[in-house]
Each structure stands twice: as C-alpha cells, then as structure tokens.
Design an enzyme around this catalytic site. Structure first.
Site, PDB file in Angstrom:
ATOM      1  N   ARG A 107      72.893  64.370  49.230  1.00  0.00           N
ATOM      2  CA  ARG A 107      73.837  65.498  49.313  1.00  0.00           C
ATOM      3  C   ARG A 107      74.775  65.471  48.123  1.00  0.00           C
ATOM      4  NH1 ARG A 107      78.181  63.869  54.124  1.00  0.00           N
ATOM      5  NH2 ARG A 107      78.965  62.011  53.092  1.00  0.00           N
ATOM      6  N   ASN A 145      82.257  70.165  51.782  1.00  0.00           N
ATOM      7  CA  ASN A 145      82.491  68.957  52.568  1.00  0.00           C
ATOM      8  C   ASN A 145      82.843  67.803  51.640  1.00  0.00           C
ATOM      9  OD1 ASN A 145      82.213  67.111  54.973  1.00  0.00           O
ATOM     10  ND2 ASN A 145      80.632  66.226  53.638  1.00  0.00           N
ATOM     11  N   GLU A 146      83.992  67.200  51.847  1.00  0.00           N
ATOM     12  CA  GLU A 146      84.370  65.961  51.150  1.00  0.00           C
ATOM     13  C   GLU A 146      84.161  66.030  49.649  1.00  0.00           C
ATOM     14  OE1 GLU A 146      82.153  62.952  53.190  1.00  0.00           O
ATOM     15  OE2 GLU A 146      83.370  63.056  55.005  1.00  0.00           O
ATOM     16  N   GLU A 323      87.330  64.579  60.725  1.00  0.00           N
ATOM     17  CA  GLU A 323      86.333  63.631  61.232  1.00  0.00           C
ATOM     18  C   GLU A 323      87.044  62.310  61.494  1.00  0.00           C
ATOM     19  OE1 GLU A 323      83.036  63.243  58.498  1.00  0.00           O
ATOM     20  OE2 GLU A 323      82.785  65.412  58.263  1.00  0.00           O
ATOM     21  N   TRP A 331      77.518  53.406  56.580  1.00  0.00           N
ATOM     22  CA  TRP A 331      77.523  53.510  55.123  1.00  0.00           C
ATOM     23  C   TRP A 331      78.366  52.462  54.391  1.00  0.00           C
ATOM     24  CZ3 TRP A 331      82.603  54.358  54.133  1.00  0.00           C
ATOM     25  CH2 TRP A 331      83.351  55.066  55.106  1.00  0.00           C
ATOM     26  N   GLU A 371      72.141  58.788  58.547  1.00  0.00           N
ATOM     27  CA  GLU A 371      73.239  58.290  59.388  1.00  0.00           C
ATOM     28  C   GLU A 371      72.806  57.972  60.810  1.00  0.00           C
ATOM     29  OE1 GLU A 371      76.557  60.945  58.966  1.00  0.00           O
ATOM     30  OE2 GLU A 371      76.794  60.467  56.841  1.00  0.00           O
ATOM     31  N   GLN A 372      71.585  57.556  60.992  1.00  0.00           N
ATOM     32  CA  GLN A 372      71.120  57.274  62.354  1.00  0.00           C
ATOM     33  C   GLN A 372      71.825  56.086  62.982  1.00  0.00           C
ATOM     34  OE1 GLN A 372      66.922  55.435  62.358  1.00  0.00           O
ATOM     35  NE2 GLN A 372      66.911  56.736  60.561  1.00  0.00           N
ATOM     36  N   MET A 373      72.480  55.256  62.170  1.00  0.00           N
ATOM     37  CA  MET A 373      73.242  54.141  62.734  1.00  0.00           C
ATOM     38  C   MET A 373      74.731  54.484  62.832  1.00  0.00           C
ATOM     39  SD  MET A 373      70.873  52.053  63.467  1.00  0.00           S
ATOM     40  CE  MET A 373      71.707  50.508  63.854  1.00  0.00           C
ATOM     41  N   HIS A 374      75.078  55.750  62.704  1.00  0.00           N
ATOM     42  CA  HIS A 374      76.472  56.204  62.784  1.00  0.00           C
ATOM     43  C   HIS A 374      76.725  56.663  64.221  1.00  0.00           C
ATOM     44  CE1 HIS A 374      80.094  58.428  62.141  1.00  0.00           C
ATOM     45  NE2 HIS A 374      80.062  58.272  60.847  1.00  0.00           N
TER      46      HIS A 374
END
Lengths: 666, 666, 666
Positions: A107, A145-146, A323, A331, A371-374
């Site tokens: 991104r 975003n950010e 957020e 991350w 981000e599956q571990m977020h």
C-alpha cells in the site's frame, strides 16, 4: 464540538460475506458504537476496472449499518490504488533513495508529486462524494490513510525532481538567490539554472544541508497539497460533514500542522505496543532505564499522551482516535499481548486528553493477507476477543460519566516539524534526535502530574500558560522571538535550549553575531561538542550537589545569566533567573527533573512526583489517573486523593480512576 | 629543505565579502602566518560557465594577501568540478558498488578513469598555471584535494571497466597469462579475451581475490596518473614552486608512495578528533582499553604520529600539515570540543615529527553549507576562537626555538599499501586489519619512547636502523628478501610476522614450499586459524610466565628457531634468536610490549615505559614531550628529565615540553 | 545398499600438472580411497569455446584414476557456466532483491528459471553422459553442486517473473481464485490477470505473505525441475549408475525432499566449523550458553547429526558425505583450525548416522583463487596435512570394524521446508526461526542419548516410533492429521507445538474455528504474543518447581488437557496427558529438557543425561560415542559402558569409542 464521548469502529464489509453484515451491525450498535469507518482500502472493489464501478455492495453495506443507527465515516481509498492504475500511470510509483522504483503489492505505492495520480485522487474523491456526500448516515470523511506511513513522504522520482525544481524556482525567483541561500559557493556547488538542481541523493559525501532541508519542505508541502485537493472536493460535494485524516504515530516527515489546518478534526492511529517496540528498537535515547521491558505489554506511558496533545494541536483542539490497538498487532519487531485492561486504559487516556471519539481497529481480525495476526474486537471465528469486553466496559462508563473536556494546561511546549528535519539533516553527533528530546521534556512534565499543551512555533497567544518551553528550535522566527519577549515582559516564564535559534531559515549561522534572539540575547553559543550517549558528565548545582547527568550534546556558552547548574568542567549547563531559563546540554531524566523543579518554582507551578507509570490528566469533571505500571498504586497512600471512582483508590495495573475532589488544589 | 618551522592557513576569499580581505590578510600576517592556501574549491567562481573565466576576484585576493608578505599555495580545483561540467560529461560521475551513479551535489564526484574529465583536469591546471605560475607570491601548488576521501578511489563506471581491461592487457599480455596468474581454472572462471573481464562486483559469492587485488592496483594507479598529469603541467608552467598534495588520514585505498614520488612535498590533513571518532566507531581492534573515552577530546596519541611518519616517507622526508583541526568539526560520528591546548600540542607534535609547515583549516568558520559546524581560527562572527590563541602561542614559540629537524630513528617499520589491499581482499577472519596491526606495532614502539621511521617495502638502505619490523607483508619481494638477509648478516635485527610473505605477487600460495623467504627460511607456516577478538589465548614465556594474549590470527608453525613464547596449546607464538625474530599471532598490547622488550635487548635499543598518553620525539634541539592524557605527568618524577622548556617539567594535560639535556643518554 | 563403509575424495586434476596425476592416484588408492569425485567445475576446460570440446585431459584423468582401481563420481559442471555463455545468454544471470543483475566472476551465477540456461544444462549433461556414461570406472554422477548455496534459489529476473506467472496460472486456474487464496481484497491488491502479478519485492511495506510463500514454493520447484532434467538424461544415458546431489548445510530455501525423491543417494557437504561460525554469527537463539566458544574448533555437536538425519530422510535412507571439512576453511566469518582428531570424529559420526561413504574435500589445497586458504588432505607443497593422517586412520578402522547400519530410532521429528518459509515470511516476532526451534528439539533429544529419525510431514508409517514430535508445522495437512490421530489411537505418543497447524495451505487462518486439527482438537489458540529473547518468563510445574524458561513466542491457549507447566502469569506452557502433549512457547534448553523428561515417561523411552559434548548413536555393531568437548569423559564413570573399542573408555577430546556391550539395555 460535542463534549459527549463516543466510540467508533473500523469495519471492512468487503472482507466478509454479506450474510454477516446485519449481525455485525446489530452487535456494533449493542456494544455502544456510534461511528463506523468504512471503505478505506476498497478501491479495487469500487472500481474493479478503469471507469467501471460496482456500487451495490457498498450501497448495501451503508444501508445495513445505517439501518441500526450507526453513523458512517467514509474514506477516500487513495492509499491503495488498484493494480490496473499502475498500467495507466507506470511512473506513479515512488522511487526509493537508491533510485529503485517501488513495486505494487502492498500500500501507499504512489508518489505525491505525480500529476497523473493527483488527477486520479481528485477523480475518485469526486465520484465518492457525489454518490454519498449527502447521505444522511454519512457523518464524515477520512482522507486517504496515514500519510507518511512506511516512509512514503519523500520520493526520488522524476515527478518529484521536476516538482522540486519548480518549487525552488517559485521560492527563490532566481538561481543566484538559491545559490546564496544555500551557500553553494562552498564546494563549487553553484547552479546556473533550476534545471540543474538534482534531488539530494546518492552524492559522494553529504549534500548541502540547505538543499536537503528544502527537499524535506517540498515533500511535506506535497502531502498538504494532495490532501487539500481532496478536502476542497469533499467540502463542496458533502457539506456539513467533518473532514478528518488519520495521522500515524512516530511519523515526523511532514508538517501535520499544515494538513491539520485543512481539516475539521485531527485524528490519529494509536498503537501503543507497536510504537513502543519500534521506538525502543530504533534508539531508546532519553527513555528511562527499564522502560523497554517494564512497559512491554502496556506501551510507553508518555508516548500516547504526547501524540494526543500533538495532534490535538494539529486539529486546533478537535481530536479523534481513528484506530486504537485492540490486542497484539503484526507489524512491530515484537508484538506482545496487551496487559488485560490496557485497551480500556488507552481509551480513557485518549478521552482525558481531549479525544471526542475513540475508534477501535478493527471489528474482526482478518484471516488473510498482511495483517492476519492483527487482533480485532472479535476473533477470526467471530467470538469476542478480550478487547470486546473492554470496549463494552468503556461504553458503559461513558454513559455513566457524561460529557467532559480537558482543563487548560499550565505549561506549553513548542513542537516544530521543521526543526526535526533540520536536526536530522545535520545531527552533528549521531545520537541526537529532536523528537526524542522533546518527548524527554514532555515525559518529565507528565511525571510531575502536570498537563501540557503542545503548541506551534507560530502560536500567537501565550498568555494562558505559566511556563513556555522551547527546546531545540533550530531557527527562532522574528515572530516567536517578539512573542516570547512580550510574554516574558508580562511575567511569563520561558525555558529554552539546547540548540535554540542557532540558524536562520536558510539553515545558515548568522555571521554577524552568535547571540541568540531575544529573549535569550544574553546567551552566546561559541561552540558545540557532541559525544556518544555513554559518555556522561555529572552536573551539579552551585552547592556542588549532583542534580543529574548531561551527554550527547553540550554547548559552550557565554552568558550574563546566573549559572544554576554546571558540569564537572565548570561549563554552564543550566542558567537563568526571574523569567528566563536556558539548558545547554542534553539532560538525562534526572537532570531534566531537577531543571523543571527550579523552573516550576519560578513559574509557581504546583507539582507532585508521580510514581512509575502513573499518569494523570485534569478534566472538567475531575482528574483521571491511569496506571501504566505493573504495580498497584494507592492514590490515598500517595496523597493524591481521598476518594476515587471507576477503579477506585487502590489502582491495579491497567487501572483507571476518576478523582472528583482535589481538582483545585492540584 | 628549510629547517625553519612555519605556520599556514587555509583561506576561502570567495566565501567572504571583498571588504574583509585586507583586514583578514593583515591579521594573518600579524598572527605569524607564512603560507596561505587558496582557490581549493573555487572552480565555479573561476569558470562559472564553460570557457568563460572570472579572474578579477582571484587576482585581487592574491594581491591582497601578497601585499602583506604572505606566500601563496594555489590549488587545482579539480576535487569540485562545477555543475555545468556534468552536462558536458554525464558519465564522468563515478558509480558505486551497487552500480548506482553518484550525483552532483557534494564533492569528489568524478571517476579517475574518465578520459573527458582527465582532459578537463589538465585544461584547468594549465589555465591556472599559465596565469599564476610565475607570480612571485606563489610558493607552491596543491593538486586536487584529499585523493581517496569519501571512498572515491574505486569507481564501477564504464570508463573504469574499459580502463581496467586495457590495464590488464598491458600487464598480462595474453589472456591466458591472466587466467594463469589468477587461477581462473578454479571455478571455470577462465576468460577468452580481456573484453570479457568484468569489474569484480555484484558477484554471487566472492570474486577471485587476484581479480580484486588487480582492480585495487588499477584504481590506485589511476590516482597516480591523474596526479602526474597535473604535476607535469605545473612543473613546466610554474617552475621553482613546490608541488604538494594534501593526503587524507585513515585512507589506504591508493598507494600514497607512488603519488608522493611525483611531489616535492607530501602533506596531510590532520583531524585528530575526527579520526579518533571514525576509527573507534569502525573497529577498535588493537586499541588499548579505555582509549575511546580517555582520548575523546585529544585524539589517539599515536594516530597522528603514525600518519606524520607515513607521509614523511611518502614525501621522501619532506612533510607539511596542510590542514590541522582547530576545534570541533562536523563530519565525524561524534564531534567533541578539543581540550584546551590540544591545537598547540598537535602543532608541536607535527613539527617534532618533521613537518616544515603546519597550516590550520580554516581561517574563519563558514556559516553555510556542509561544514558550517566546522571550527576555524575565527568564529563566524569574526571574533577569535580558541585555536587563534593557541596558534598565536605556537607562532611565538617557533620564533623562540628556531630551526630543528628530527633525529634518526633506531627502528624502521615497513608499511605497504598493497598488503592492506591483499589482507582486506581475503581477511580469512573478519576481525583482521593490516593497518590496525601495523598501528599496533607503532603504538608499542612509541610507548617505549622510541622514534620510528616508517619505510617502504622497496627501501634499499637499512643500515641506519638497529631494528627493522616487517608485519604482515603479504608478499616478500626478492629485493626485500635479499635486502633483509644482507641487513641481518651485517648485524641488524629483524622482527617479522604474522602473515609474512605467504603469497606471491599474483596472490597465490607457493606450490613448491611453505617456507618463508630468507631471512625467515627456517619458518614453515602449515596452517592458519582465525577467531573473533573475544577469544583470547594466554601466551607465556618458557618460564611459564604470562606475557600477554593472542587472538584473531594464529599461524601453525614449524621452525628450527628457539621458541620464546608459546600459547596454552604449546603453539609457538614468538620465536627467534640472535638477529631474527618472528611473531605468529595477533598480539594484544601487553604481548606486543613483551615481544618488543625481548627484541630491544637483541637490538640494544634503550627504552623507557612512558605513562599513559605521554609521547616524545627526539630532534636536533632536544626531545619534545607531549601529554595527550588528562593527567599531569612530572618528567622529573618519571626520571625523564632534570629540566624542561616550554611548559616545563610538570606537564599538564595538553602540555608540551622541550628537554635539551639528556638527549644522548635516552 | 552396501553396508560397507567407504572413503572418497574430491579431486580437481585440471588444477595440477598432468605429471602429478599418477602419483596422486597411487597415493589415494594406498590411503584407502574408494571414490574420486571429479570434473565438478571443469566446464571451461571441457568446452573452452562454445561447441568446441577438449576431452584429452579428462579422458586421461579418468584413465589414470581408474587404472589404480579408483571408482569415479562424475559431475555435471552446471554450477559454473563459463564466461562465454554469458555472452550467449546475457539474461541468464540472476537478479538480486534490489533488482541488480549478478555478475560473472564466482559461481552459481545462473537463474533456475532461465530457459536458455536450462537448455545448456541439458546439453552439457547429455554430452558428458554420452561420453562417459557407460565407462566401467564411473560409479555415479553428481548433479550440479550445492543447489541454493550463496542464496541462489530465488532470482528476481524477468525469466523468474514470467515463470512465476505461469506457475500461478497453472496452480490457480483463474485470477479470482488467486485473489481469493491470497486475500487480495485486503489492501485493494486484487489482480485482473496473471500478467499483473509482480515478484514480491521492493514493495513499500511488506507484500502479501501468501504472495511471498507462493514465490518461495515456485523457486523451490524450479530447483527440482532443473535437477530432474539432468537426472532424466543421466538415467537414460548412464544406466546403473547412482545419481547423487551434494546438498549444502544451513540451506533451507528449497525443498530437499523433492530433489531427494529424484536421486539414488542423497549427499551433503559437511563443514562443521564453517557452519558453526556462520550459524552462531547469524543468530545463536536456542544454542546453549558457551557453545560459540566451547565448540569453536569442533563444531556444534548436534549440527552435523541433524543434517545427517535430515538428508538421510531426503535420500530415503541412502546418505553420503560428499565433502567433509579437512582443516581450516576460507569462507566463514572465522576459520579456526580443527582440534586434532576432529576429522576422524566427524567421519565416524557420519558413518554412525548412516553415511555409506565419507568423501573429503579436497585432495590437495589449491594455491590460487577463492579457496586458497581452504585445507585439503595434502598441503599445497604436496606434503600430507593433518587430515591425511586422520583419514588414513579412519580407513584402517573401517577395515577393522566391517559393515554396519544405524538402529531404528525411537523418536521421529517432523521437519518441513514449507514451514520454514511460512514462518520466515511472517515471523511475528523477529527472533523466531523455525529451523532453530527444530534444531533445539533435536539437540535436547540427542543430549538424552536418543537417536532421532527426521521424517517428512507426508510420512505414512509412524508405527516404528515411540514418540513423534511435530514442532511449528504452520499447516497440518489432513493426511498428517489423520495419520497422527491413528498413531495416537494405537498407543503412540505425540508432542506438538508451538505454532502448530494455525494456518491453511494458502497461509490463511481458518475463519470457522481456532481449534487445532486432530489429534490436538482440544486446543484453541486465541492469541499469540512475541518478545525479544532477552525477556524470559520462568516456567514452573504444578508443584511450583522451576523447570526452565520460555521466551520469544507465547500462545494464549484454551484447552481441556491438563496443564503440566505454566508461566508466572499462570499461562499454560506445557499440557497433555496419556498420548498427547503440547508446548505453547519457545522453550529454552532447560525447559525443553524438562518437557522431554515428561514425554519420555509417557512414551516409555529410556534416556541418559550425556555430559557436555558427548553424543552417541546406536548401530548394528554397537553404540558409537563421540566426544565433541574439550574435556575427557570416562564412559565407565558415566555408567555408559564397561568396555569400549577404538579410543576406549577414557574418551579424550575428539575421541571416538565403540561400545559393543550394553546395546540392549540402553
């Protein structure tokens, strides 16, 4: 500005089967959520092929959420242009500092200077705003975003190169003016035309610092311009809605104040554990010993507050958390599980610092991609996660406590993005960091239980403050110089240094004099010496009592101000009298503490010494205490309160208390 | 060769308004300055556009300086080609090891192999020499500036590639000869033609060490050729003037001896604190414990002396200091303020080591561009800085002491650039560094109060020395082998090792025998083992007394020489008798000290044990002592002198003493 | 499969004058060598120009060796394509992760995906096989050399890009299937066609982990395809000969099992000291304290055994050591001299682990090129080196002991290449390494004197084992799940975790449930937290006795299994009963030891506690003990044996013993 506190949630309907949406919406509403942010990264679902749009799903998602009374924050999806756009604009991708073009596949893969992408950004913003701008459930817009996340402000692309040359031409008018301003005579670096000016990279040794500083200014300006183009469209096509951007923490590569000026509300993405891990890994300078491990599952107790106050300033007083970290993230170098209760603590800390809304990221943990571990409020299997429970508790407490606002802070701390760029451009000693220094001041103030207002160097009215602290502002503008002088004349107390006002706006040292600008004109900095953080000098007061240690940076100073502390070589480290104080070295936490003790006396500021990890904020309904430490703290035993609400006087780890009494005598 | 000592100054009139020049010149003369170096980086002011020259300002600057009796060192400005030249020769920019072209915007942005830039270099040299070559105030010329600084010797450009192929063709004649010399059969690396030979970079694993060594030789040769082209022009057009180059310290990427052969005077730019910071940060191996902090504001007490002696050798005895550090600089990782007195100490140390002139960099601190935090004799506000005061004192002391020269040194230390490249090419163990090893020998000698002459491996006459030390010469030439053998036969003492003479000139191990060349032919090195510097082995003499420690490098040796010290595995570490000694490991400072004690006995060299940071040099007027430490040292208490001039017997930190008596018995 | 043990040698006749060959051959035969590997890197000597071949030298070398009865292993020389081939196929060179093309000048400079080079590989294989395939002295073929060495499996070239797109198209069929499998909706990363998919590099932040995992699978597949093309030709043209590849140690970037499936014999290149140095420098996590220094001259006592067992699995039971370290090497960060006796120890250890042949690299040290500091059995001067003596001893001992095979191991350890890639793709905490974890289990088992069989995740028959250990298999396939379930039902004991079966094959978390697959279905992993290795948690059993420490990785678990050990936060760390056990954290050596103690009880496995550096292996003729430590160990005092052959009961450093008795009671 509503004083009622709200909760929000980040939701990605496109990640889940439509069958789940209604139930999700229902549960959100039941949890006490007011705002739902959607469509942030949805460009490829909205416009799967160039010019061909798919609206049904988004229409339906909006209706589903709206139908249970949720209010929407829509996003311009410009942080994630789809793959087909790269075919259309192959050179929209930024180049890194080695001249390599970044690839599609994550991104923020666009160059802010690219005109073609600017056009696409305006186009998609207009299309979205036209479609949903007047929808009654749409409460606001998030732009992109950010900005700046993943080091994306500066690009070494052809577009940036051309844009930079034009920006320079507009700034300097003639190439000789630029040569003069940069001192290009120094190494025969003089240009004959703006077309000859390169981006400052891949040079044999360091390039001209003025050159680099201007490129940082240019790059920052592109972010502001990019944002303003979206803002203009949204204002026109979606009247009455709040325009917001979600700033990232630990990102100082563009001027958030400038972007903030364009917004209705400033928000940020608050990941206390992720930032703690990143920040400590990068360079822990200025952080007290033990913080890395002691706050591993809670986050640095001052890092969130600093950003709340910084971004509240960027938003001219209006702040959201867009957020908030709900559990372990994916991350950071290390990703611990937060101590139970921390999600609630972070929420209340944000509210106490003035946040109107705290929004959690994200509703449900995604089972795929980066981000599956977020964590989310819900697990991938749709069961509630720990953060769900804590958010529910916060929702109830919001109802119980009602609206409130922060009290006015007695201390103002000047924070300046350009100074960060300037010091980063020429560190002089490699351990120096402007933002670490500023955070060091902030931390020392907060440990004394004092609220801080972070202000801009261009701030006009200093009269609300008992004390103004001005650390390491590389150039002291005439305006601020006059402003501070007037403030001091009317009884205000000012604490400056180190490295204050030593350069002009072109990043040159004044040839005429080494005196600092008023009100510090009795100070002359002859030389500066730097050393590694391991080489410390003991600093004593005039009664020869040790008051802390200095390191990293030491100015050699001549002054008529009385010297209050000096190092073992009898070099003045802290000096001042009446209303004007100056510190000429990087102070360790102990020395910073001693310095504030002295200045607080002059400014007549009451203080306490809060124990490890305990912090507090004064608000219109009382003082909030939050316990970042792993110890219990008893507020009564600490003589801080006689009674307390929420978790009460005996504050457990991750505990939050509200003390209604005792507000005035603090 | 004048024995009178002189002071010089580096001056950049183009950085200052013309109105200041006359006053500057007057103050220089009053301070006692003899030489002023100018025009070093002035190309863009001399030739602002291609072929269009501006001489008025330089004419005037020269006249102004000459008018008060100052003598000028003019410079060829080739270290900083102006921006327009890059349009003319886009490929003159060097490429880095990743194949990225370096950009304009700092300095030294040219590739030595580029024919177009070589032509420009000759052109501007000729133009300058024609204009000013016979000006009566012009005393000398500096070619370019700091060859090799910022890692600029080696370029991975197209020009370098073609030049390297041609150089190889000339060296080897046939491609088969090259294949043979490099052992290219090894991994099917054989070439069919010179056109196939790449520069040795970006290979999958390490490239052939002979390939890399030849590229280093080629690159070094380009520097010498570049310099010789300027020298030839200057000799012709500016007869009778001294031709000088200012070498940089800590730069071993080209053969300074070859460039020195072309010069009248060898000079170097001496930045004790900058080098101390860089060197210690890179790899402190071989530096005694505590040096990093203890000498932070003074510099390594042996680093300057080593370079003085090295560059005096490059200049065949004639040495200047072209730039001496006057205060904090800007370019090192950390930049401390020198201890008061150090600028004077460094000046006297240079004179005692044979410098004829010591020139300070720079007259006045520049308020702009890359080096704005680099001190001068004067501050940016034109007030005198600390160095001004110290330079003035040196000027007076020069007058008082009169001319002198260094005494002949009893010990010769062979230093070889090619050995540095060879060992760097294949370190075998990653902590090894040739120059650190050589500096370790130098340091141990100096701590014993002994003067050292650094000599070339090609040196012919060894008869002046009582001891010749030959560390880590990767290939012992037949000439040197014969020379040392004869020297030993006539009673000289030689100390060799470790890693002595193990390869031939093509960087191959001899297949016939593992014996070292004469006079070390009783030694056979079977294997070598390396380890990290943390893994030390205790080394004892034959009475089992510990004499120090070995690490990093250990040769397994067979020899008929008596073993004097051995490690705990009974491996010989130090061996020898009569006139021939050898050390087969990297010795720590204690072991190096023990080894020298033994060898000194054989060579009948008197020694003392100088305390921490005290060093001395014998000259024709007496012995200079300089105190690098932060302690006071009393020369009488140390039994070094009965009387002393300058700062006297009680030597404070940064103090300098001259001891007239006792010269002979030392 | 012969049970007789053999010695081999790597020989490069092309490096030496033909006059030496006959004497070399004679000495090899006398030493007891059976196999000679030749022509490994000889392409430029075989085909010095495209299409023009030189056979005489190779013919003669083969005849010379064969004439004394030596048997030959010929090599396809494809690891070192000659320079002229790069002119023919300029794009055959791989690109690195920055997009830079690697240069000719070392080895392995080809891209596995390049069709042109694939054609050349088949061509030269065919030509060699046709010429020598039926030569009576040719016993076998080695394909290429050390696939994957120097990080050469993955290439970012155009060929790889195109090949990857095709591979994806074949795997997924439609682009939507790929988008779904990767979760590309996440950041608008959806593709419209396979042609849009980039290689996953140079992205702004991390690319999709599924994308990266697929690229690793693709790259691994190319190695297998490349090898299979050579194998197919060799099988056809050289019938009856063994086809071998020499795997490298410490190389996990491709699936050795897949390549092994194509071979007759799996072999590897065993460099105990080189690997110890590399491995310890990279990240010593999981290695007991002191190992770095204690085993510096011997190698990690478990590293060789692990690789023997891993590659024996790859070869379905058939193992050779193709290259064994004979002395110091040149390529590790540090290169020590092996302790005397270690070459013999390593040889016997290999045989005891099932190696049929141990071949030393190389006959004689080369005096030139990259590996001139790499020892051989003979020195460059042709005298025998230490390894020669040790090899001669091994040859004699082989004769004395006769044939033998390893006993069946009671413990199976599942090792999976894809899990390494998966965990490397998303480490979650930066100290995590799959192979270090697996090696940690292996080490703990070996310290208890237990033999281990490394098995594939696809292994079918688990019945031979008393215990199966399954660490960190990222995805538990249905097959293995069923297999383990059946195994447990029939009384087998299984130990799993941490990080077991948490993802599916597409690298997604199951959305339906967080339960692990059967037989671990009572476990649900809610969250995972990671930390730096310095942050340890004490782990106690339920009687509150400390049993070790956990760090790096901690799963938050719900389970109905009894908790056996928990950390100080009462989080379960080790749980299980009857036949099913799970560990949910990274265990330090002490904790790993405690866990195995418990599991061994359940599995009824006898164990001993071997002292530091002593290891053993059971074979059909008795138990071999080898002493890696620098201490003497007395096997009788340790109650391990009453009598021993070879070095006997009193085992010196580097000693090897064979204990005939006591086999059964161990």
């Amino acid at each position: 500005m509503s004083e009622k506190k709200h909760l929000g949630i980040c939701y990605y309907p496109e990640h889940w089967p439509q069958e789940m949406w209604a139930q999700d919406a229902k549960e959100m509403a039941e949890l006490g959520i007011t705002y739902v942010r959607i469509a942030e990264f949805a460009w490829s679902r909205i416009e799967p092929e160039p010019g061909s749009f798919k609206w049904e799903w988004l229409d339906k998602a909006i209706e589903t959420l709206a139908s249970v009374g949720l209010r929407l924050i829509l996003c311009t999806p410009t942080a994630t242009p789809p793959r087909w756009m790269v075919d259309k604009h192959p050179d929209m991708l930024a180049l890194d500092e080695n001249g390599n073009q970044r690839k599609f596949g994550s991104r923020r893969h666009y160059c802010f200077s690219h005109e073609g992408y600017r056009w696409e950004s305006r186009r998609i913003t207009e299309i979205l705003a036209e479609r949903y701008g007047n929808h009654p459930a749409v409460a606001g817009w998030q732009t992109d975003n950010e900005y700046g996340c993943h080091d994306t402000v500066r690009s070494w692309s052809q577009s940036a190169h051309k844009g930079f040359q034009l920006w320079l031409a507009q700034k300097y008018g003639t190439i000789n003016a630029l040569n003069e301003a940069w001192g290009n005579v120094f190494w025969s670096m003089e240009y004959n035309s703006f077309e000859q000016v390169d981006l400052p990279y891949l040079t044999v040794t360091e390039s001209n610092p003025s050159h680099r500083l201007d490129f940082k200014r240019y790059s920052s300006d592109q972010v502001a311009e990019f944002n303003s183009e979206q803002v203009d469209i949204l204002r026109k096509l979606s009247p009455g809605r709040s325009i917001i951007h979600n700033f990232m923490g630990n990102t100082f590569s563009f001027d958030h104040y400038k972007v903030g000026d364009q917004l209705d509300i400033s928000s940020w993405d608050c990941y206390p554990l992720g930032f703690h891990s990143q920040y400590q890994m990068e360079n822990p300078l200025g952080t007290p010993e033990g913080y890395w491990e002691d706050y591993f599952q809670q986050g640095d107790p001052d890092y969130q507050g600093f950003h709340h106050d910084l971004y509240r300033q960027a938003g001219h007083g209006r702040l959201w958390i867009m957020e908030l970290q709900p559990g372990p993230v994916n991350w950071a170098p290390y990703n611990p599980i937060p101590l139970n209760g921390m999600v609630r603590l972070w929420s209340w800390e944000a509210f106490a610092h003035g946040a109107e809304t705290t929004s959690y990221f994200r509703w449900r943990q995604a089972p795929f991609a980066q981000e599956q571990m977020h964590a989310g409020l819900k697990q991938t299997d749709n069961k509630p996660a720990q953060a769900f429970v804590e958010a529910a508790q916060v929702a109830k407490e919001i109802e119980a406590l009602g609206p409130f606002t922060p009290c006015e802070a007695p201390v103002a701390l000047v924070v300046d993005y350009e100074s960060h760029w300037a010091h980063e451009t020429q560190q002089q000693g490699q351990d120096f960091s402007y933002f670490r220094l500023v955070l060091g001041y902030y931390r020392a103030l907060r440990q004394k239980g004092v609220d801080v207002e972070i202000i801009r160097p261009a701030s006009q009215d200093l009269s609300p403050y008992k004390l103004v602290i001005v650390p390491a502002l590389y150039a002291l503008s005439e305006d601020l110089s006059e402003n501070l002088t007037a403030y001091v004349e009317f009884g205000g107390v000012v604490l400056g240094g180190p490295r204050l006002g030593q350069k002009d706006k072109n990043y040159q040292i004044s040839q005429k004099t080494l005196r600092l600008p008023s009100p510090f004109e009795t100070l002359e900095v002859l030389r500066v010496g730097t050393g590694p953080k391991e080489f410390v000098t003991v600093v004593c007061d005039m009664a020869d009592q040790e008051r802390g240690k200095a390191h990293v940076w030491q100015e050699e100073i001549i002054t008529s101000l009385p010297v209050l502390f000096e190092d073992t070589n009898k070099q003045p480290v802290f000096m001042g009298e009446n209303n004007i104080y100056y510190v000429s070295a990087w102070a360790d936490p102990a020395l910073m503490n001693s310095i504030l003790d002295e200045v607080f006396k002059a400014a007549k500021i009451e203080k306490v010494e809060l124990p490890n990890g305990l912090r507090r904020s004064k608000t219109s309904i009382g003082t909030f205490y939050y316990n970042y430490s792993k110890n219990k703290w008893n507020l009564k035993a600490l003589r801080l309160a006689e009674a307390a609400e929420l978790d009460g006087l005996e504050l457990p780890p991750a505990g939050v208390a509200l003390v209604r009494e005792g507000i005035d005598e603090l």
